[in-house]
Design an enzyme around this catalytic site. Structure first.
Site, PDB file in Angstrom:
ATOM      1  N   SER A 175     -21.742 -11.645 -27.165  1.00 30.40           N
ATOM      2  CA  SER A 175     -21.083 -10.349 -27.336  1.00 30.40           C
ATOM      3  C   SER A 175     -21.823  -9.472 -28.344  1.00 30.40           C
ATOM      4  O   SER A 175     -22.975  -9.119 -28.142  1.00 30.40           O
ATOM      5  CB  SER A 175     -19.620 -10.563 -27.730  1.00 30.40           C
ATOM      6  OG  SER A 175     -18.910  -9.348 -27.677  1.00 30.40           O
ATOM      7  N   ASP A 335     -22.270  -6.847 -24.359  1.00 37.13           N
ATOM      8  CA  ASP A 335     -21.747  -7.442 -23.119  1.00 37.13           C
ATOM      9  C   ASP A 335     -20.643  -6.594 -22.501  1.00 37.13           C
ATOM     10  O   ASP A 335     -19.965  -7.023 -21.560  1.00 37.13           O
ATOM     11  CB  ASP A 335     -21.275  -8.878 -23.347  1.00 37.13           C
ATOM     12  CG  ASP A 335     -20.050  -8.974 -24.239  1.00 37.13           C
ATOM     13  OD1 ASP A 335     -19.902  -8.126 -25.149  1.00 37.13           O
ATOM     14  OD2 ASP A 335     -19.223  -9.884 -24.039  1.00 37.13           O
ATOM     15  N   ASP A 337     -17.648  -5.594 -23.269  1.00 37.07           N
ATOM     16  CA  ASP A 337     -16.210  -5.888 -23.263  1.00 37.07           C
ATOM     17  C   ASP A 337     -15.467  -5.139 -24.374  1.00 37.07           C
ATOM     18  O   ASP A 337     -14.237  -5.139 -24.404  1.00 37.07           O
ATOM     19  CB  ASP A 337     -15.934  -7.393 -23.329  1.00 37.07           C
ATOM     20  CG  ASP A 337     -16.363  -8.054 -24.627  1.00 37.07           C
ATOM     21  OD1 ASP A 337     -17.085  -7.415 -25.421  1.00 37.07           O
ATOM     22  OD2 ASP A 337     -15.984  -9.232 -24.849  1.00 37.07           O
ATOM     23  N   ARG A 338     -16.192  -4.479 -25.277  1.00 47.09           N
ATOM     24  CA  ARG A 338     -15.564  -3.698 -26.344  1.00 47.09           C
ATOM     25  C   ARG A 338     -16.019  -2.247 -26.248  1.00 47.09           C
ATOM     26  O   ARG A 338     -17.085  -1.950 -25.706  1.00 47.09           O
ATOM     27  CB  ARG A 338     -15.931  -4.242 -27.722  1.00 47.09           C
ATOM     28  CG  ARG A 338     -15.398  -5.635 -28.002  1.00 47.09           C
ATOM     29  CD  ARG A 338     -16.001  -6.195 -29.277  1.00 47.09           C
ATOM     30  NE  ARG A 338     -15.723  -7.610 -29.393  1.00 47.09           N
ATOM     31  CZ  ARG A 338     -14.884  -8.136 -30.284  1.00 47.09           C
ATOM     32  NH1 ARG A 338     -14.256  -7.365 -31.138  1.00 47.09           N
ATOM     33  NH2 ARG A 338     -14.681  -9.438 -30.329  1.00 47.09           N
ATOM     34  N   GLU A 435      -6.679  -5.706 -28.920  1.00 47.96           N
ATOM     35  CA  GLU A 435      -6.875  -6.295 -30.235  1.00 47.96           C
ATOM     36  C   GLU A 435      -7.602  -5.260 -31.089  1.00 47.96           C
ATOM     37  O   GLU A 435      -8.399  -4.471 -30.570  1.00 47.96           O
ATOM     38  CB  GLU A 435      -7.664  -7.603 -30.156  1.00 47.96           C
ATOM     39  CG  GLU A 435      -9.032  -7.493 -29.539  1.00 47.96           C
ATOM     40  CD  GLU A 435      -9.742  -8.842 -29.423  1.00 47.96           C
ATOM     41  OE1 GLU A 435      -9.124  -9.879 -29.732  1.00 47.96           O
ATOM     42  OE2 GLU A 435     -10.912  -8.849 -29.004  1.00 47.96           O
ATOM     43  N   SER A 437     -10.021  -5.144 -32.968  1.00 45.28           N
ATOM     44  CA  SER A 437     -11.485  -5.141 -33.022  1.00 45.28           C
ATOM     45  C   SER A 437     -12.059  -4.499 -31.759  1.00 45.28           C
ATOM     46  O   SER A 437     -12.907  -5.076 -31.084  1.00 45.28           O
ATOM     47  CB  SER A 437     -12.015  -6.560 -33.227  1.00 45.28           C
ATOM     48  OG  SER A 437     -11.452  -7.452 -32.289  1.00 45.28           O
ATOM     49  N   LYS A 449     -10.475  -8.309 -22.277  1.00 41.65           N
ATOM     50  CA  LYS A 449     -10.814  -6.969 -22.743  1.00 41.65           C
ATOM     51  C   LYS A 449     -11.981  -6.438 -21.931  1.00 41.65           C
ATOM     52  O   LYS A 449     -12.862  -7.202 -21.516  1.00 41.65           O
ATOM     53  CB  LYS A 449     -11.120  -6.968 -24.236  1.00 41.65           C
ATOM     54  CG  LYS A 449     -12.197  -7.913 -24.701  1.00 41.65           C
ATOM     55  CD  LYS A 449     -12.314  -7.866 -26.210  1.00 41.65           C
ATOM     56  CE  LYS A 449     -13.337  -8.867 -26.738  1.00 41.65           C
ATOM     57  NZ  LYS A 449     -12.853 -10.253 -26.666  1.00 41.65           N
TER      58      LYS A 449
END
Length: 623
Positions: A175, A335, A337-338, A435, A437, A449
């Site tokens: 990540s 990656d 996902d955030r 979340e 973060s 996520k």
């Protein structure tokens, strides 16, 4: 016979190794050199032995990785507690054995395998190579493997697991971690990351299957000529983009939107997928940051590949946005996902939203559009929003007023993913989860996520608000006026010494004598303490925490008399102690400066009095 020689290694080479004087270490060195077939990691170990670096050898060889909040994650390189060819093969052998116990049809259901763009020349490890070795182990046992032919966002793996009916999925990624790291993330058949008891059972299975089964396990070319290997990339990408359209509520506004967006993929996988997602929603493509749009395992243009670090790592994006007159910057981590978001507030500079602030906006947006299409109040009874317990309580404030359900989970999206699955079995629908973060899930098309879907949803929300002459930050203020201001602070200190972490938390548990937690923080009385590590919760009649006990990590939450909630916890992926504080005000209470001052006082005391950074040699966050 030749295969056995290749698997067992050059035993004569092991015999030539000089003893370290530590029998346990000698055994570990012997095992490593017997089993490892990667010439780069063997060379790393040889050089450590030759240099007499015994402490480093013990660190690498005398312990193993364990599953944290995001699977196995560690630096790449030689050693049983590093990510490398051998430990990935061992992990996959253990995963195979575990899956056999749960899925009689494992061979036909198969395993989904994806990877990001990480790599490290000195250890010969890349995410793609490790993904191919993961596939090779399964193929050697006649298990079908759905291996993506190119890098994909992390959420594509759990999405594929559900869509293809696979038994499980593995994503090779670390990540947003530093470039030295990589990871092995496991998803169960429900699409959620594995949680207890599967994580512990898989670790046991790994330890029972440490020796590589055959030379086939090392053959990364096996994926190219096995009839059991399929490439799901085209099908899954098409299905994902089709389903993504269900989150588009105002396409007619998007196509004529005058707003411009800049996107950074932080040298990772996000660029091509974000471009496609914008097309699905009817937008012109966002302007990519040219220095960061292509994969680069060295993350050469940023000091840290984590967009959560804020303005300091978004400099190239913000400069490009100013040059292009773009109001919104979207940044996905390597990656994808955030998601981080920044907005240019005319004449007031850039506002980089925190994860909690973005959640307030996205939570409002998802429920606003839900109500538009479900005017019957009775429909709201089946609606849920979820957040991890260290995240803002803003969704709880929404739920109180709007009448839907809100639930908290332990930190880590694996808990949210499993909760979504649990709720879906009873006909309940999760329309938003997050979340703090900067991990968000809009809708529930994937129990993980998802930075790709979140980015384009934020773009549509910004376009809709722009049409109403509102900016994101103005709407955030409107939300707080309606539901109450939620002022929060999240940060961390770095601690590279596990015994020091144990000492810090032990001191907190015995702060005012044996078994007595602190009674005040920043001069404010502490009215409740919840210690998820031990299972204690002073607010409950039976003094037992409702959240599951998590003895493998540290987490203590303090509720103060003035309404501030403060939490200290260890990270599940990095050597950090994180701290979270939030002041939750009642609706209409808008003395923001006073709220922030009071919160800052508590936060400073939490850090200085409870963690004692100078005394414990903790490294404060570089802002």
């Amino acid at each position: 016979m030749e295969d056995n020689d290749r698997v067992n290694g050059d035993l004569n080479a092991n015999m030539r190794c000089q003893s370290t004087g530590d029998p346990q270490l000698d055994k570990a060195v012997h095992q490593w050199l017997t089993w490892d077939r990667n010439r780069w990691t063997r060379a790393q170990l040889d050089s450590l032995i030759a240099a007499g670096h015994l402490d480093e050898l013990r660190s690498r060889l005398c312990s193993r990785m364990s599953f944290g909040t995001a699977g196995l994650r560690a630096p790449m390189g030689a050693g049983f507690n590093r990510i490398n060819d051998l430990t990935v093969i061992q992990s996959t052998q253990g995963l195979y054995s575990h899956l056999c116990r749960y899925f009689p049809d494992l061979s036909s259901r198969g395993l989904v395998v994806g990877f990001d763009t990480r790599g490290q020349e000195e250890s010969g490890c890349s995410s793609e190579r490790l993904a191919k070795l993961t596939a090779a182990v399964m193929l050697s046992r006649e298990v079908s493997v759905h291996l993506f032919s190119s890098f994909v966002p992390t959420p594509y793996v759990p999405y594929a697991v559900k869509k293809l009916g696979a038994a499980a999925g593995v994503m090779i990624t670390a990540s947003h971690n530093p470039k030295e790291d990589n990871g092995y993330k496991v998803y169960w058949s429900n699409g959620a990351q594995i949680a207890s008891p599967h994580d512990k059972e898989i670790l046991r299975s790994i330890e029972e299957e440490l020796e590589p089964w055959s030379a086939s396990c090392w053959d990364e070319d096996l994926v190219d000529h096995s009839s059991l290997r399929t490439d799901p990339l085209t099908q899954i990408n098409s299905c994902y983009m089709d389903e993504l359209a269900s989150l588009c509520f105002h396409r007619e506004l998007n196509s004529s939107c005058p707003l411009k967006f800049v996107h950074s993929s932080f040298h990772g996988v996000g660029h091509v997928f974000i471009q496609q997602a914008f097309q699905v929603f009817g937008f012109a493509p966002p302007i990519p940051v040219p220095e960061q749009k292509d994969p680069d395992p060295n993350f050469s243009s940023v000091r840290c590949p984590n967009p959560e670090e804020g303005e300091s790592v978004l400099k190239l994006s913000l400069l490009l946005a100013e040059k292009e007159n773009a109001r919104i910057v979207l940044a996905t981590d390597p990656d994808a996902d955030r998601l981080a978001v920044a907005e240019n507030s005319d004449g007031c500079g850039w506002k980089v939203f925190t994860g909690n602030e973005l959640a307030a906006l996205l939570g409002w947006w998802m429920f606003f559009n839900w109500k538009e299409s479900h005017p019957d109040p009775a429909d709201t009874q089946n609606v849920h929003m979820l957040a991890t317990t260290v995240s803002s309580k803003i969704l709880q404030a929404f739920a109180r007023i709007e009448g839907f359900h809100f639930e908290e989970t332990l930190p880590g999206f694996k808990w949210i993913g499993n909760k979504i699955h649990e709720l879906s079995k009873t006909g309940q629908r999760v329309i938003f989860a997050f979340e703090e973060s900067i991990g968000f899930l809009c809708g529930s098309m994937v129990p993980e996520k998802d930075g790709v879907s979140s980015a384009v949803v934020v773009a549509e929300m910004a376009a809709y608000l722009h049409n109403k002459n509102l900016m994101l930050n103005q709407q955030l203020d409107n939300i707080y006026q309606t539901y109450g201001y939620h002022v929060s602070k999240t940060s961390y200190v770095i601690c590279n010494d596990p015994p020091t972490i144990q000492k810090i938390f032990s001191r907190i548990r015995n702060f005012d004598g044996d078994g007595s937690y602190p009674k005040t923080c920043g001069g404010i009385q502490i009215v409740h303490v919840r210690d998820v590590t031990t299972g204690y919760d002073s607010s409950r009649p039976d003094l037992r925490s409702v959240l599951p006990v998590s003895r493998s990590s540290q987490m203590i939450t303090f509720t103060l008399q003035n309404g501030v909630v403060a939490t200290l916890r260890t990270s599940g992926t990095e050597p950090k102690i994180k701290y979270y504080t939030e002041f939750c005000a009642a609706p209409g209470k808008s003395e923001v400066c006073r709220l922030e001052e009071e919160l800052q006082k508590v936060t400073a005391a939490l850090l200085d009095k409870f963690l004692e950074p100078e005394k414990n040699n903790l490294i404060r966050r570089l802002v």
